[in-house]
Design a protein around this motif. Structure first.
Motif: not given
Length: 212
Positions: A68-69, A158, A64, A60, A51
């Motif tokens: 939040p990832i 996340r 996406y 992110r 990360e």
């Protein structure tokens, strides 16, 4: 069962290959910092060293759309389906070693039951970034060659695959909820079934060992 390629048009209902995502540094870090068990599968939902890389921002913000990832990994050796899971979103798998996905479609589930004859196999070569759609059933990757094992970086919103939320039971589907954002259906001949997972896979537990 025939093992097809993730680049084949038959993969389209299940996912897509993200061709323009540079994952070189991510895969180098995955190979250098994580173990690959020879006789088990390990999954870590969130890994700080992955990360911390620049590709995290791209995943992110672009893949996406700013959600939040987390980036974790799934490493080890496996040839069987055992279970299927699904999430309320796509999952990105970034492949460090050639591997095989065993996948199905959520639309084939009836009251938590799924005939394993509907499962399909797709091979992904090392270096590939594969999106599995939210409606795609999947579980642990499989070896692409006998005893070769695999390392795969796994990207999800996340909190996914962490502790199951409290207060479930309002909906019938909650019987499948195994962890946060993780609905699971197990084959009766698995450790997950022994641990209390919902048993709904009917038919043989697919094993690709004879095919690799």
């Amino acid at each position: 069962m025939q093992i097809m390629s993730v680049f084949d048009t038959t993969f389209a209902p299940y996912g897509r290959v993200i061709a323009d995502l540079d994952c070189t540094e991510l895969l180098d870090t995955l190979r250098k910092t994580t173990d690959k068990p020879e006789d088990a599968v390990v999954y870590v939902p969130s890994a700080e060293q992955l990360e911390a890389l620049p590709v995290f921002d791209t995943l992110r913000d672009s893949v996406y759309g700013g959600m939040p990832i987390q980036i974790g990994y799934c490493n080890g050796s496996n040839t069987k389906l055992n279970c299927v899971e699904y999430h309320r979103d796509s999952e990105i798998n970034i492949v460090a070693d050639d591997m095989v996905f065993l996948v199905g479609l959520e639309s084939d589930i009836t009251d938590g039951k799924l005939d394993t004859a509907s499962i399909r196999a797709f091979r992904a070569p090392a270096g590939t970034a594969v999106e599995l759609y939210a409606t795609t059933l999947h579980y642990a990757p499989c070896d692409a060659a006998k005893g070769a094992g695999f390392r795969v970086a796994v990207v999800l919103p996340r909190g996914t695959n962490t502790e199951k939320p409290d207060g479930t039971g309002a909906l019938g589907e909650d019987k499948l909820l195994w962890a946060r954002n993780k609905w699971l259906i197990a084959h009766p001949d698995t450790n997950e079934a022994k641990q209390g997972a919902f048993v709904g896979l009917e038919g043989e537990n697919p094993d690709i060992a004879p095919l690799i």
